[in-house]
Design a protein around this motif. Structure first.
Motif, PDB file in Angstrom:
ATOM      1  N   GLU A 167      49.005  -3.618 -28.178  1.00 33.55           N
ATOM      2  CA  GLU A 167      47.560  -3.861 -28.145  1.00 33.55           C
ATOM      3  C   GLU A 167      46.810  -2.780 -28.913  1.00 33.55           C
ATOM      4  O   GLU A 167      45.856  -3.071 -29.646  1.00 33.55           O
ATOM      5  N   TRP A 168      47.230  -1.527 -28.741  1.00 28.82           N
ATOM      6  CA  TRP A 168      46.595  -0.421 -29.474  1.00 28.82           C
ATOM      7  C   TRP A 168      46.745  -0.614 -30.967  1.00 28.82           C
ATOM      8  O   TRP A 168      45.803  -0.424 -31.736  1.00 28.82           O
ATOM      9  N   GLN A 169      47.928  -1.011 -31.403  1.00 35.89           N
ATOM     10  CA  GLN A 169      48.187  -1.220 -32.830  1.00 35.89           C
ATOM     11  C   GLN A 169      47.371  -2.382 -33.374  1.00 35.89           C
ATOM     12  O   GLN A 169      46.878  -2.347 -34.499  1.00 35.89           O
ATOM     13  N   SER A 170      47.203  -3.418 -32.546  1.00 34.76           N
ATOM     14  CA  SER A 170      46.466  -4.597 -32.986  1.00 34.76           C
ATOM     15  C   SER A 170      44.959  -4.371 -33.019  1.00 34.76           C
ATOM     16  O   SER A 170      44.281  -4.754 -33.972  1.00 34.76           O
ATOM     17  N   LYS A 171      44.445  -3.720 -31.983  1.00 31.40           N
ATOM     18  CA  LYS A 171      43.004  -3.565 -31.852  1.00 31.40           C
ATOM     19  C   LYS A 171      42.453  -2.348 -32.584  1.00 31.40           C
ATOM     20  O   LYS A 171      41.283  -2.322 -32.944  1.00 31.40           O
ATOM     21  N   LEU A 172      43.304  -1.316 -32.777  1.00 34.26           N
ATOM     22  CA  LEU A 172      42.826  -0.080 -33.390  1.00 34.26           C
ATOM     23  C   LEU A 172      43.668   0.301 -34.604  1.00 34.26           C
ATOM     24  O   LEU A 172      44.227   1.394 -34.676  1.00 34.26           O
ATOM     25  N   PRO A 173      43.781  -0.593 -35.581  1.00 36.13           N
ATOM     26  CA  PRO A 173      44.634  -0.288 -36.742  1.00 36.13           C
ATOM     27  C   PRO A 173      44.108   0.865 -37.583  1.00 36.13           C
ATOM     28  O   PRO A 173      44.863   1.476 -38.348  1.00 36.13           O
ATOM     29  N   PHE A 174      42.819   1.169 -37.436  1.00 38.43           N
ATOM     30  CA  PHE A 174      42.209   2.242 -38.222  1.00 38.43           C
ATOM     31  C   PHE A 174      42.559   3.623 -37.673  1.00 38.43           C
ATOM     32  O   PHE A 174      42.355   4.626 -38.348  1.00 38.43           O
ATOM     33  N   GLN A 175      43.073   3.692 -36.455  1.00 35.80           N
ATOM     34  CA  GLN A 175      43.382   4.974 -35.837  1.00 35.80           C
ATOM     35  C   GLN A 175      44.837   5.321 -36.154  1.00 35.80           C
ATOM     36  O   GLN A 175      45.766   4.784 -35.569  1.00 35.80           O
ATOM     37  N   GLY A 176      45.032   6.218 -37.094  1.00 37.44           N
ATOM     38  CA  GLY A 176      46.357   6.475 -37.627  1.00 37.44           C
ATOM     39  C   GLY A 176      47.260   7.314 -36.763  1.00 37.44           C
ATOM     40  O   GLY A 176      48.483   7.291 -36.926  1.00 37.44           O
ATOM     41  N   LYS A 177      46.688   8.075 -35.841  1.00 34.64           N
ATOM     42  CA  LYS A 177      47.526   8.948 -35.007  1.00 34.64           C
ATOM     43  C   LYS A 177      46.944   9.068 -33.615  1.00 34.64           C
ATOM     44  O   LYS A 177      45.753   8.851 -33.397  1.00 34.64           O
ATOM     45  N   LEU A 178      47.821   9.417 -32.685  1.00 34.47           N
ATOM     46  CA  LEU A 178      47.426   9.563 -31.294  1.00 34.47           C
ATOM     47  C   LEU A 178      48.312  10.640 -30.676  1.00 34.47           C
ATOM     48  O   LEU A 178      49.516  10.687 -30.932  1.00 34.47           O
ATOM     49  N   VAL A 179      47.710  11.503 -29.853  1.00 36.40           N
ATOM     50  CA  VAL A 179      48.409  12.675 -29.320  1.00 36.40           C
ATOM     51  C   VAL A 179      48.370  12.664 -27.798  1.00 36.40           C
ATOM     52  O   VAL A 179      47.321  12.401 -27.193  1.00 36.40           O
ATOM     53  N   TYR A 180      49.519  12.951 -27.179  1.00 36.30           N
ATOM     54  CA  TYR A 180      49.625  13.025 -25.717  1.00 36.30           C
ATOM     55  C   TYR A 180      50.180  14.389 -25.339  1.00 36.30           C
ATOM     56  O   TYR A 180      51.246  14.799 -25.811  1.00 36.30           O
ATOM     57  N   LYS A 181      49.477  15.107 -24.469  1.00 31.42           N
ATOM     58  CA  LYS A 181      49.863  16.450 -24.065  1.00 31.42           C
ATOM     59  C   LYS A 181      50.998  16.398 -23.040  1.00 31.42           C
ATOM     60  O   LYS A 181      50.923  15.674 -22.058  1.00 31.42           O
ATOM     61  N   LEU A 182      52.048  17.191 -23.279  1.00 31.96           N
ATOM     62  CA  LEU A 182      53.172  17.272 -22.356  1.00 31.96           C
ATOM     63  C   LEU A 182      52.900  18.300 -21.263  1.00 31.96           C
ATOM     64  O   LEU A 182      52.022  19.143 -21.404  1.00 31.96           O
TER      65      LEU A 182
END
Length: 393
Positions: free
Chosen positions: A254-269
Motif C-alpha cells: 500500500e505504501w508503494q502504491s499510494k506514496l510512489p514519490f517517497q523514495g526512502k523510509l527510515v525506522y529506528k532500531l
C-alpha cells in the motif's frame, strides 16, 4: 479514529485504507513494525563441526560418539517403538511411524558442560526465530534405523507453555531421512546426513508447524528432542509469524502504491551498533525480528532494505539564555549505509522529516555535544548530536 490505528492487541487486523493519506499510511506501517515480535521464519537448521560431547549414558552404559552400529543396537535393545497421538489415543503403528524412543527419564548426560552447550544452541535458534524468554526441557531420545520414517503429523504440546522444539542430531553416519516441514502453504526441507559422520546438526521449529520425516536409507540417526517453552506472557506461534508477515506485506504494498514519490523510509532500531558490526546477522532481540521480516517480506514486494547510522544535529545560541533555547529543527542524515550483509553502499544520505517513521525520537539526552564556548568577540553555537541505528528502505 483512523482505520489504520484500529488494530487489536494480538495484531489480527486487515489493512483497508479509504484515502491516500501520507501520515496514516506511515503510521500504519510504523504500527506493523512496532508490533513485530518474531521473524518471518518458522524453522531453522544449523550444522556444527565442533560440539560438546554430551556423555550420553543409557542403562549405565556410556555411548561413544560418533555412534557405532553395535552401540545403536544396544540403544534399540532397551528402547520402545515410538508412539504418536491419534485423536484422543496414543498408539503405536509402524505403518505411520517407525522409530525407537527413550523417555527423558531413561537416559542422562555425564558431561556437566552439556547443559550449557544446549543453552547456546537454544540461544542461536531463538535469535534466528526471534523467540524470547524461552527454555529447553529434555523430552525424548530417538533412534532412526534403515527404513525409519514418520508421516506428516501435528506435534502435540507436551508441556504447558510449549511453543516449539529443539532437535539435536548427534554424530552418527546415515543417509536420507530428510526433514520436511510445512506451514501456511510454505515448505522447508532440512537434511542431516551431509555432515553426520562427525558433525552435529541442530534444528528448531514452532510447535504448530507440520513435520514429516522421510525414510532413512542407511545407517543410524540419533536424535535428542527438547521441548521449547515460553516463560513470558505473549504466546508465540508460526501463525503469529505468518500473520505479521501478511500485515507487513500489505502495508509495504500500500505504501508503494499510494506514496510512489517517497523514495526512502527510515525506522529506528532499539539497539545501537558499531559500523563494523552493522549487518543483519549481528542484530539483537526485536531488531533482528524487525529487520529479518523487512528483508524477507521486502524482497517479495520489490523493496531493498539497508542498515545505517542515523545522526541528527541540533543547535542553540548560548547568548539567548542561561538554559539554552534549542531549535526544534535540525539536520538529519544517514551515514555508513550498508546492505543487510554488511556491504558498504554509500557514506551520507540526507533525510527529510517525512522520511522517518515515528515521533519524539530525540526527546532524550543527546549522545554528544560540542561548542558553546566564547571565542574573542564571537561565540560558538552549542551543538547536540543524536546517534541511532536504523533500517532504511
Amino acid at each position: 479514529m483512523s482505520r489504520y490505528s484500529e488494530l487489536s492487541d494480538d495484531i489480527d487486523f486487515e489493512f483497508t485504507p479509504e484515502k491516500d493519506d501520507t501520515n496514516e499510511i506511515n503510521e500504519y506501517l510504523l504500527r506493523c513494525l512496532d508490533e513485530t515480535q518474531t521473524a518471518a521464519r518458522v524453522a531453522v537448521s544449523k550444522q556444527h563441526e565442533a560440539f560438546v560431547n554430551p556423555g550420553l549414558t543409557i542403562a549405565n552404559i556410556l555411548i561413544p560418539l560418533p555412534l557405532m552400529p553395535r552401540d545403536a543396537e544396544t540403544i534399540r535393545s532397551v528402547s520402545e517403538e515410538a508412539s504418536f497421538g491419534k485423536g484422543d489415543e496414543t498408539v503405536v503403528d509402524t505403518s505411520v511411524r517407525k522409530i525407537w524412543e527413550l523417555d527423558h527419564t531413561q537416559f542422562m548426560f555425564a558431561n556437566p558442560a552439556w547443559q550449557a552447550y544446549v543453552a547456546t544452541l537454544l540461544e542461536d535458534a531463538a535469535q534466528s526465530l526471534a523467540m524470547s524468554e524461552v527454555r529447553a526441557e529434555p523430552c525424548k531420545l530417538l533412534l532412526y534405523g534403515e527404513g525409519s520414517f514418520f508421516e506428516s503429523h501435528k506435534d502435540s504440546e507436551n508441556v504447558p507453555g510449549m511453543i516449539g522444539k529443539l532437535v539435536i542430531c548427534l554424530p552418527s553416519k546415515h543417509d536420507g531421512g530428510s526433514i520436511h516441514l510445512s506451514h501456511a502453504g510454505k515448505s522447508y526441507v532440512f537434511d542431516t546426513d551431509k555432515t553426520s559422520d562427525f558433525g552435529l546438526t541442530s534444528l528448531s521449529w514452532f510447535s504448530d508447524v507440520t513435520p514429516e520425516i522421510q525414510p532413512l536409507k542407511s545407517g543410524y540417526r540419533l536424535v535428542l528432542i527438547y521441548n521449547v517453552t515460553h516463560t513470558g506472557h505473549k504466546h508465540i506461534s508460526a501463525g503469529l509469524v505468518e500473520q505479521q508477515s501478511e500485515n507487513l506485506r500489505s502495508a509495504l504494498v500500500e505504501w508503494q502504491s499510494k506514496l510512489p514519490f517517497q523514495g526512502k523510509l527510515v525506522y529506528k532500531l532499539e539497539h545501537k551498533y558499531t559500523n563494523s558490526s552493522l549487518k543483519l546477522s549481528n542484530l539483537k532481540g526485536r531488531d533482528r525480528a524487525v529487520c529479518q521480516s523487512l528483508y524477507e517480506v521486502g524482497l517479495s514486494c520489490g523493496f531493498t532494505i539497508f542498515l545505517a547510522e542515523m545522526i541528527r544535529t541540533q543547535g542553540a545560541d548560548p547568548r539567548e539564555s542561561d538554559e539554552y533555547e534549542w531549535s526544534t529543527t535540525g539536520l538529519t542524515r544517514l551515514e555508513d549505509v550498508r546492505t543487510c550483509d554488511g556491504l558498504a553502499v554509500c557514506n551520507i544520505v540526507f533525510l527529510n522529516s517525512g522520511d522517518i517513521l515515528g515521533s519524539n525520537l530525540w526527546d532524550r539526552d543527546a549522545d554528544s555535544e560540542s561548542g558553546g564556548d566564547f571565542t574573542g568577540n564571537e561565540d560558538m553555537s552549542l551543538t547536540l548530536r543524536y546517534h541511532d541505528t536504523v533500517s532504511s528502505r
